[in-house]
Design an enzyme around this catalytic site. Structure first.
Site: not given
Ligand code: KDG
Length: 320
Positions: A41, A232-233, A265
């Protein structure tokens, strides 16, 4: 040294079967077949933005192997280092989105897959040395003990060749090494330049105190090796500690979420693209967040990733 690739990744190309409706798979009579796999991806995203991308992997000598190879090649991702394994199959997964929680509940058919037979000998050192960056994830590392060896070897090659390394833990259950993820993945962090992971996964990986703030968490991760740490949240956006120790936060871009699978991704691809063209970390976080949001708007893992012109337009409109 001139490079041939902007990003080389090691990972499992998967076929994904997407049901035509939410709910338990047993009630899904029709599926759309598409391509997936976390590292693929990211490569497909980067290629969409004009990046030069290459995959190191194994696929089965079967129709699904042909399909994923054709998809990658059609998107200009180099597959010259993908071995076609004559005896094993290409992995498959089925998406299941339950209407109640909106969460993805994937069912995998990948045990003993071609990619799980990846070995250190499949890793071409010269190929990695021709790239500006190498991406590995906890998925490929934990597929099998030999794949773990191959991923470790690749990170070591990249480190000694001065190639930037990116690592996303992407913790998944049911893999050979899933139960020992912390023990197996933490030692890899010493070879990692940029950590790009989910905040929840980062907490699991460090076995940290739940009371640690996001800032404390990124600092602990940086102490384990990575020069830059990006978290990343989800709906909370993203946070980052850069090489100078500066801490940034980025809110999420609101979109109608059809499927959040693949958003991390896409974020990785957007972030790397921005860094490689010289954007500062804060802009790179924004680009990552835009790419992640774009993928959430589709049912597939990467198809709605933005083109470069779309990205430029989104960036401009969100600056205003
Ligand atoms: O990040 C998206 C992936 O979860 C999906 O493409 C399938 O690679 C996959 C995996 O192992 O979960």
């Amino acid at each position: 040294m001139t490079t041939k690739f902007d990003l080389v990744a090691i990972g499992e190309p998967l076929v994904v079967m997407i049901p035509d409706r939410p709910g338990p798979l047993r009630f899904a009579p029709r599926f759309e077949r598409a391509m997936a796999g976390a590292e693929c991806n990211a490569l497909l995203g980067l290629a969409r933005l004009g990046g030069r991308a290459g995959l190191i992997s194994r696929v089965g000598h079967d129709e699904f192997g042909a399909f994923v190879l054709e998809t990658l090649r059609g998107a200009s991702v180099d597959t010259s280092r993908v071995v076609v394994d004559p005896t094993r199959r290409t992995g498959i997964y089925f998406k299941e989105e339950l209407a109640l929680d909106g969460q993805a509940h994937p069912t995998y058919y990948r045990e003993g897959s071609a990619t799980s037979a990846l070995v250190a000998d499949d890793i071409d050192a010269g190929y990695i040395a021709q790239s500006r960056a190498l991406l590995v994830t906890g998925i490929s590392a934990l597929l099998s003990d030999n794949a773990y060896g191959a991923v470790t070897h690749a990170l070591q090659i990249a480190r000694s060749a001065g190639v930037m390394t990116l690592f996303d833990p992407n913790l998944r259950s049911g893999l050979w090494g899933s139960e020992r993820a912390r023990e197996l993945l933490c030692p890899l962090l010493e070879y990692v330049d940029i950590f790009l992971g989910g905040e929840r996964e980062a907490r699991v990986l460090l076995d940290g105190d739940a009371s640690w703030s996001t800032r404390e968490l990124v600092e602990k991760l940086a102490a384990a090796g990575p020069v830059e740490v990006v978290l990343k949240r989800g709906a909370e956006g993203a946070a980052m500690l850069d090489a100078t120790g500066a801490f940034f936060e980025q809110p999420v871009f609101r979109t109608t979420v059809k499927s959040a699978v693949g958003a991390g991704d896409a974020f990785n691809a957007g972030f790397l693209h921005a860094r490689q063209r010289g954007d500062d970390p804060q802009v790179a976080l924004r680009v990552g967040a835009i790419c992640g949001a774009a993928v959430c708007a589709g049912t597939g893992d990467f198809e709605t990733f933005p083109r470069e012109s779309d990205l430029a337009a989104y960036l401009e409109s969100t600056e205003r």
